[in-house]
Enzyme design. Structure first.
Site, PDB file in Angstrom:
ATOM      1  N   GLY A  95       0.897  -1.113  -0.355  1.00  0.00           N
ATOM      2  CA  GLY A  95       0.234  -0.181  -0.126  1.00  0.00           C
ATOM      3  C   GLY A  95       0.773   0.858   0.389  1.00  0.00           C
ATOM      4  O   GLY A  95       0.536   1.919  -0.740  1.00  0.00           O
ATOM      5  N   CYS A 120      -8.441  -8.908  14.384  1.00  0.00           N
ATOM      6  CA  CYS A 120      -8.569  -9.306  13.206  1.00  0.00           C
ATOM      7  C   CYS A 120      -9.281  -8.661  12.173  1.00  0.00           C
ATOM      8  O   CYS A 120     -10.098  -7.593  10.960  1.00  0.00           O
ATOM      9  CB  CYS A 120      -9.446 -10.642  12.824  1.00  0.00           C
ATOM     10  SG  CYS A 120      -9.343 -11.010  11.130  1.00  0.00           S
ATOM     11  N   ASN A 122       3.719  -4.391   9.497  1.00  0.00           N
ATOM     12  CA  ASN A 122       3.812  -5.479  11.202  1.00  0.00           C
ATOM     13  C   ASN A 122       5.148  -5.066  11.958  1.00  0.00           C
ATOM     14  O   ASN A 122       6.328  -4.009  11.836  1.00  0.00           O
ATOM     15  CB  ASN A 122       4.180  -7.183  10.656  1.00  0.00           C
ATOM     16  CG  ASN A 122       5.480  -7.208   9.730  1.00  0.00           C
ATOM     17  OD1 ASN A 122       6.005  -7.379  10.695  1.00  0.00           O
ATOM     18  ND2 ASN A 122       5.225  -7.240   8.677  1.00  0.00           N
ATOM     19  N   ASP A 165      10.198  -7.440  -1.858  1.00  0.00           N
ATOM     20  CA  ASP A 165       8.945  -7.866  -0.624  1.00  0.00           C
ATOM     21  C   ASP A 165       9.129  -9.242  -1.634  1.00  0.00           C
ATOM     22  O   ASP A 165       9.725  -9.715  -2.412  1.00  0.00           O
ATOM     23  CB  ASP A 165       7.881  -6.921  -1.715  1.00  0.00           C
ATOM     24  CG  ASP A 165       6.316  -7.591  -0.963  1.00  0.00           C
ATOM     25  OD1 ASP A 165       6.202  -6.496  -1.321  1.00  0.00           O
ATOM     26  OD2 ASP A 165       5.973  -8.560  -1.126  1.00  0.00           O
ATOM     27  N   LEU A 182      -5.543  -5.189  -4.934  1.00  0.00           N
ATOM     28  CA  LEU A 182      -5.566  -3.869  -6.234  1.00  0.00           C
ATOM     29  C   LEU A 182      -6.403  -2.531  -5.141  1.00  0.00           C
ATOM     30  O   LEU A 182      -6.169  -2.349  -6.197  1.00  0.00           O
ATOM     31  CB  LEU A 182      -6.697  -4.804  -7.165  1.00  0.00           C
ATOM     32  CG  LEU A 182      -6.099  -5.949  -7.649  1.00  0.00           C
ATOM     33  CD1 LEU A 182      -6.750  -6.461  -8.608  1.00  0.00           C
ATOM     34  CD2 LEU A 182      -4.215  -5.755  -7.949  1.00  0.00           C
ATOM     35  N   CYS A 208     -15.860 -17.628  13.236  1.00  0.00           N
ATOM     36  CA  CYS A 208     -15.209 -16.132  12.563  1.00  0.00           C
ATOM     37  C   CYS A 208     -14.554 -16.634  11.611  1.00  0.00           C
ATOM     38  O   CYS A 208     -15.808 -17.116  10.406  1.00  0.00           O
ATOM     39  CB  CYS A 208     -13.913 -15.667  13.749  1.00  0.00           C
ATOM     40  SG  CYS A 208     -12.835 -16.872  13.669  1.00  0.00           S
TER      41      CYS A 208
END
Lengths: 392, 98
Positions: free
Chosen positions: A46, A193, A136, A67, A76, A350
Site C-alpha cells: 500500500g 482481525c 507489521n 518484497d 488491488l 469467525c
C-alpha cells in the site's frame, strides 16, 4: 546523501524532467542528485506502491524493493503499482514492470526475500535512504534498528483505517522509532482481525508524504519532517503535528546504546509470525475441539443441529454469513453470555477460526461445556460447503 | 475542570465509538484515571498491571509528549487537548490474521 559527483543528464532526461528543472530551488542540481540517489523501499504494498511510482517518475536513479509476496485480488484496492492482470505474479516482477513502464531510466533492484536480522544490514548497504512501508511490528523495529546501525535515514509512515502517521527517523541528530515507541504492543491486546480494513486512498496519501520527504532529503531542499510526527485523519481531513524527541536513553540510538546489532524481532514482539495461529491451550486448559466445515454442514442438516455462534463484527456479517448463525461479536461476548443457553451445543465461528477459538475458550471459562470451533471459519465454509459465500 | 481527550481509531471500540471525550482532572494522571474509570475496557489498553502507561502508548498534551513534561503530574488547563497515540502496525494492512 548523494551530493557529490551527481550524474549528468542526457537530452532525453532533460526533456523528461523539465518541470523539475524549471523550479529554481530544484533545477539541474536537484535532478542530478535524484539520478545519483539510491532509495530502498521495504514492501511493494500500500505504501510502497505510490512511493515507487512517484520516485521512479521523479527520476531517482536506483530504487531497491524488498518484497516476497504475490499479488492477490485484495491488494488491488490500494496497491496501485499492481494491476488486475498481475494477480498471482510476484509483487517484485509486477512492480518492476510498472516502474520501468513509467521510467525505463530507473534501475530497479529487487530483493525477493523477507527482510530479516540476517540479511537486513547487507541489503541496506549502499543505499542513501530507506522508505519503510512495512505492515507489521517485527519488521518495523528491524528496519528502524538496521537504519540506526547503518546510519541511513528512515522515511516512515503507518496507517490504520482512516488515519495515518509519518515522520523522518534515524537522522544522525534526530529520534528513531524506538525513541517514540520503546516497545511494540503484545500481540492480541487489540483484536487484530477486525483491524484489517484500510481506506484505499490512505496509503496513497501517506506514501506520497514519504516520497515527498525522500525527494527533499535527497535534494537537500526544504525542512525535513524530523523531530515531529505528522498525524493525518482522513475523515476529519485534518493534519496535526506532534513533537518527537530523541530519547537520550534510547537503547539503539541513545548515548549508551545496549542494542549494537540486530536482534530476534519476532521474539522482541512476542510472536511466532504475522499470521500467528490461535495460541495453543495453556497448561491445565482442555483443548477446544474443532469441527470441519463439511461436518458442520451435515450436522446442521441433521435432527439435532448445533447452534452456530458467529463472533465476527456486524460489518463482516454484512459481507457473508452461515445461514442460521447467531451473531455476538467477540468484544461483546462477555457481557452477553446470558443470551446463550449453557447447555446448548455451540460451534463458534469467525472468518478463519482464530477469534472463534478465543470465544470458545471464553465460553468454557464461563462454564459452557458443549463447545467446538469451526476450523478455518467462514473461509473454509466457502471452500468446502458453499462457494457462493464470498471470501474477504 | 474538563479537558478534551482525543481517542485514536484503534481504541474507539472501548469508548462507544467516540473520537473525543471530555474528562475531568487537574493533571494528566487524573484525566487518564477518570477516562479509564468512565470506560473500563480502556484500562488494559492504556495501563500496565502496575499502573504505568504502556510503552506502546504515547500521550500528548497538545503537541508535547508527556514523558518530557512531567508525565502524570503535568497540570492541565481547560483549553488543553490530550491525545492518545498508540503505535500502529499497518503499512498495507494486507494481512488480517484471523
Amino acid at each position: 546523501m548523494a551530493t557529490t559527483l551527481a550524474s549528468p543528464l542526457s537530452n532525453e532526461e532533460i526533456l523528461r524532467y523539465s518541470r523539475h528543472l524549471l523550479i529554481p530551488e530544484f533545477g539541474m542540481e536537484g535532478q542530478r542528485k535524484l539520478k545519483a540517489a539510491r532509495v530502498l523501499t521495504i514492501g511493494a504494498g500500500g505504501l510502497g506502491s505510490p512511493v515507487g511510482l512517484y520516485l521512479a517518475a521523479a527520476g531517482v536513479g536506483t530504487i531497491g524493493i524488498v518484497d516476497f509476496d504475490v499479488v492477490d485480488f485484495t491488494n488491488l484496492q490500494r496497491q496501485v503499482i499492481h494491476s488486475t492482470a498481475d494477480v498471482g505474479r510476484p509483487k517484485l516482477d509486477s512492480a518492476r514492470d510498472t516502474l520501468h513502464g513509467i521510467n525505463p531510466e530507473v534501475e530497479i533492484i529487487g530483493y525477493e526475500t523477507r527482510l530479516t536480522s540476517e540479511n537486513a544490514l547487507e541489503i541496506l548497504r549502499g543505499y542513501d535512504l530507506v522508505v519503510d512501508g512495512t505492515d507489521n511490528f517485527p519488521t518495523r523495529y528491524l528496519v528502524n534498528d538496521a537504519c540506526v546501525l547503518s546510519g541511513i535515514p528512515n522515511v516512515y509512515a503507518s496507517i490504520f483505517r482512516f488515519e495515518g502517521q509519518a515522520s523522518v527517523l534515524a537522522l544522525r541528530d534526530g529520534p528513531c522509532y524506538r525513541c517514540w515507541y520503546p516497545e511494540p504492543p503484545p500481540p492480541g491486546l487489540v483484536p487484530s482481525c477486525a483491524e484489517g480494513g484500510v481506506l484505499g486512498v490512505l496509503p496513497g496519501l501517506m506514501g506520497l508524504i514519504q516520497a515527498t520527504e525522500a525527494i527533499k532529503l535527497i535534494t537537500g531542499i526544504g525542512e525535513p519532517l524530523k523531530n515531529r510526527v505528522l498525524l493525518f485523519d482522513a475523515l476529519g481531513m485534518r493534519f496535526r503535528e506532534l513533537k518527537l524527541r530523541k530519547n537520550p536513553e534510547c537503547p539503539v540510538c541513545g548515548a549508551n546504546p545496549t542494542i549494537r546489532e540486530l536482534i530476534d524481532y519476532q521474539e522482541f514482539c512476542g510472536i511466532r509470525g504475522e499470521e500467528a495461529p490461535a495460541p495453543a491451550a495453556t497448561a491445565g486448559e482442555i483443548e477446544i475441539l474443532e469441527i470441519g466445515a463439511r461436518a458442520l454442514a451435515e450436522e446442521l442438516r441433521g435432527a439435532a443441529p448445533p447452534l452456530v455462534l458467529d463472533v465476527r463484527e456486524p460489518h463482516e456479517v454484512a459481507i457473508a454469513s452461515i445461514p442460521g448463525a447467531v451473531l455476538i461479536p467477540l468484544g461483546e461476548l462477555e457481557k452477553r453470555l446470558h443470551e446463550l443457553d449453557r447447555a446448548a451445543d455451540i460451534v463458534a465461528q469467525c472468518r478463519s477460526g482464530v477469534r472463534s477459538m478465543k470465544a470458545a475458550r471464553l465460553l468454557r471459562a464461563a462454564g459452557f461445556t458443549r463447545l467446538r470451533n469451526l476450523k478455518g471459519g467462514i473461509l473454509a465454509w466457502s471452500d468446502e460447503v458453499d462457494p457462493a459465500v464470498p471470501k474477504y | 475542570m474538563a479537558v478534551k481527550v482525543q481517542i485514536p481509531a484503534p481504541l474507539r471500540p472501548f469508548t462507544g465509538s467516540h473520537s473525543t471525550v471530555e474528562v475531568d482532572g487537574r493533571d494528566v494522571g487524573e484525566v487518564l484515571e477518570n477516562l479509564v474509570a468512565a470506560h473500563p475496557q480502556l484500562r488494559p489498553q492504556l495501563f500496565q498491571p502496575d499502573g504505568h502507561i504502556r510503552s506502546f502508548v504515547n500521550v500528548y498534551l497538545n503537541d508535547e509528549d508527556i514523558r518530557y513534561t512531567g508525565r502524570g503530574q503535568t497540570p492541565v488547563q481547560p483549553t488543553d487537548t490530550l491525545t492518545i497515540v498508540p503505535s500502529v502496525a499497518g503499512g498495507s494492512a494486507a494481512r488480517c490474521c484471523c
